[in-house]
Write a protein that holds these residues in place. Sequence first.
Motif, PDB file in Angstrom:
ATOM      1  N   VAL A 122     -61.908 -19.779  38.685  1.00  0.00           N
ATOM      2  CA  VAL A 122     -61.408 -18.475  39.115  1.00  0.00           C
ATOM      3  C   VAL A 122     -59.933 -18.668  39.487  1.00  0.00           C
ATOM      4  CG1 VAL A 122     -61.626 -16.624  40.815  1.00  0.00           C
ATOM      5  CG2 VAL A 122     -63.679 -17.775  39.950  1.00  0.00           C
ATOM      6  N   PRO A 123     -59.019 -17.915  38.849  1.00  0.00           N
ATOM      7  CA  PRO A 123     -57.582 -18.088  39.096  1.00  0.00           C
ATOM      8  C   PRO A 123     -57.184 -17.851  40.559  1.00  0.00           C
ATOM      9  CG  PRO A 123     -57.929 -16.787  37.122  1.00  0.00           C
ATOM     10  CD  PRO A 123     -59.265 -16.926  37.786  1.00  0.00           C
ATOM     11  N   GLU A 124     -56.061 -18.439  40.927  1.00  0.00           N
ATOM     12  CA  GLU A 124     -55.564 -18.409  42.310  1.00  0.00           C
ATOM     13  C   GLU A 124     -55.354 -16.992  42.853  1.00  0.00           C
ATOM     14  OE1 GLU A 124     -55.326 -21.115  44.191  1.00  0.00           O
ATOM     15  OE2 GLU A 124     -55.928 -22.383  42.509  1.00  0.00           O
ATOM     16  N   ASP A 125     -54.930 -16.056  42.017  1.00  0.00           N
ATOM     17  CA  ASP A 125     -54.613 -14.712  42.508  1.00  0.00           C
ATOM     18  C   ASP A 125     -55.813 -13.757  42.511  1.00  0.00           C
ATOM     19  OD1 ASP A 125     -54.704 -14.656  39.737  1.00  0.00           O
ATOM     20  OD2 ASP A 125     -53.150 -13.117  39.563  1.00  0.00           O
ATOM     21  N   VAL A 126     -56.998 -14.258  42.215  1.00  0.00           N
ATOM     22  CA  VAL A 126     -58.210 -13.425  42.215  1.00  0.00           C
ATOM     23  C   VAL A 126     -58.918 -13.583  43.558  1.00  0.00           C
ATOM     24  CG1 VAL A 126     -60.451 -13.018  41.142  1.00  0.00           C
ATOM     25  CG2 VAL A 126     -58.460 -13.565  39.723  1.00  0.00           C
ATOM     26  N   GLN A 127     -58.993 -12.498  44.309  1.00  0.00           N
ATOM     27  CA  GLN A 127     -59.646 -12.544  45.617  1.00  0.00           C
ATOM     28  C   GLN A 127     -61.162 -12.398  45.522  1.00  0.00           C
ATOM     29  OE1 GLN A 127     -57.817  -9.801  48.324  1.00  0.00           O
ATOM     30  NE2 GLN A 127     -55.788 -10.630  47.981  1.00  0.00           N
ATOM     31  N   GLU A 128     -61.624 -11.663  44.493  1.00  0.00           N
ATOM     32  CA  GLU A 128     -63.060 -11.475  44.308  1.00  0.00           C
ATOM     33  C   GLU A 128     -63.347 -11.294  42.828  1.00  0.00           C
ATOM     34  OE1 GLU A 128     -66.357  -9.198  46.738  1.00  0.00           O
ATOM     35  OE2 GLU A 128     -65.157  -7.756  45.585  1.00  0.00           O
ATOM     36  N   MET A 129     -64.350 -12.017  42.360  1.00  0.00           N
ATOM     37  CA  MET A 129     -64.812 -11.898  40.982  1.00  0.00           C
ATOM     38  C   MET A 129     -66.282 -11.515  41.025  1.00  0.00           C
ATOM     39  SD  MET A 129     -66.887 -13.521  38.579  1.00  0.00           S
ATOM     40  CE  MET A 129     -66.973 -15.283  38.706  1.00  0.00           C
ATOM     41  N   ILE A 130     -66.645 -10.497  40.251  1.00  0.00           N
ATOM     42  CA  ILE A 130     -68.058 -10.113  40.110  1.00  0.00           C
ATOM     43  C   ILE A 130     -68.343 -10.005  38.614  1.00  0.00           C
ATOM     44  CG2 ILE A 130     -69.835  -8.385  40.557  1.00  0.00           C
ATOM     45  CD1 ILE A 130     -68.277  -7.580  43.077  1.00  0.00           C
ATOM     46  N   THR A 131     -69.358 -10.729  38.170  1.00  0.00           N
ATOM     47  CA  THR A 131     -69.732 -10.710  36.757  1.00  0.00           C
ATOM     48  C   THR A 131     -71.242 -10.551  36.635  1.00  0.00           C
ATOM     49  OG1 THR A 131     -67.858 -12.104  36.158  1.00  0.00           O
ATOM     50  CG2 THR A 131     -69.677 -12.021  34.584  1.00  0.00           C
ATOM     51  N   TRP A 132     -71.640  -9.686  35.697  1.00  0.00           N
ATOM     52  CA  TRP A 132     -73.050  -9.522  35.327  1.00  0.00           C
ATOM     53  C   TRP A 132     -73.369 -10.628  34.331  1.00  0.00           C
ATOM     54  CZ3 TRP A 132     -75.225  -8.822  30.533  1.00  0.00           C
ATOM     55  CH2 TRP A 132     -76.528  -8.319  30.474  1.00  0.00           C
ATOM     56  N   PHE A 133     -74.401 -11.439  34.636  1.00  0.00           N
ATOM     57  CA  PHE A 133     -74.814 -12.525  33.752  1.00  0.00           C
ATOM     58  C   PHE A 133     -76.277 -12.365  33.350  1.00  0.00           C
ATOM     59  CE2 PHE A 133     -71.252 -14.916  35.665  1.00  0.00           C
ATOM     60  CZ  PHE A 133     -70.711 -15.510  34.539  1.00  0.00           C
ATOM     61  N   HIS A 134     -76.540 -12.544  32.062  1.00  0.00           N
ATOM     62  CA  HIS A 134     -77.905 -12.670  31.539  1.00  0.00           C
ATOM     63  C   HIS A 134     -78.019 -14.107  31.049  1.00  0.00           C
ATOM     64  CE1 HIS A 134     -80.912 -11.862  28.076  1.00  0.00           C
ATOM     65  NE2 HIS A 134     -81.536 -12.229  29.159  1.00  0.00           N
ATOM     66  N   VAL A 135     -78.814 -14.905  31.753  1.00  0.00           N
ATOM     67  CA  VAL A 135     -78.899 -16.342  31.495  1.00  0.00           C
ATOM     68  C   VAL A 135     -80.285 -16.686  30.960  1.00  0.00           C
ATOM     69  CG1 VAL A 135     -78.741 -18.643  32.533  1.00  0.00           C
ATOM     70  CG2 VAL A 135     -77.253 -16.802  33.346  1.00  0.00           C
ATOM     71  N   GLN A 136     -80.337 -17.144  29.720  1.00  0.00           N
ATOM     72  CA  GLN A 136     -81.589 -17.612  29.124  1.00  0.00           C
ATOM     73  C   GLN A 136     -81.694 -19.108  29.380  1.00  0.00           C
ATOM     74  OE1 GLN A 136     -80.515 -16.167  25.194  1.00  0.00           O
ATOM     75  NE2 GLN A 136     -82.063 -14.575  25.350  1.00  0.00           N
TER      76      GLN A 136
END
Length: 180
Positions: A122-136
């Motif tokens: 996650v890059p330095e200037d990103v305070q929050e990352m939210i990602t939808w993941f479908h993991v098989q």
Amino acid sequence: MQDAVQNQPDTRAIPYQLPQVPYMSADLVVGNVLDLALQDDEKWVPVTDAVSFKPLLLSTTGGYYVNLLRVRRSGVLSRHRHTGAVHALVLKGRWYYLEHDWVAEQGAFAFEPPGETHTLYVPEDVQEMITWFHVQGGYTYVDPQGRAVGYEDVFTKLQAARQHYRGLGLPDSYLEQFIR
């Protein structure tokens, strides 16, 4: 003859008339997923002090899970190898893999093939990352030389969520709504 056809009901608008197949899992609809992604509430399951997930579907019969992953710090999240395919949709922020030259930004879709090994950053200037993941399948966490150092799959996700929700005093039925 044309009038007779015009007076026939549109069979496309008639619901399916037979029973569903036996032993089929029930449908699952989780409302307000995008709103939930942006809420800061206790139902995010903590992984570390800066990483948490919110389950949307835990398929113990299919060996996969769908969740929202939230990261609230920059830097390396994990290095891992996939046993199955992964589909991702970035809802907020951005991230990339040290091994690739692409960046998954808000609104981006990413596909990761089985066997792929990479290091999520996650890059330095990103305070929050939210990602939808479908993991098989699952992830095998590895060191830089590929030696296994940990593992995660639908069952470890289920265990972590159960422990967290019980700690909040939620009934088991809260988590069970996501299990298929």
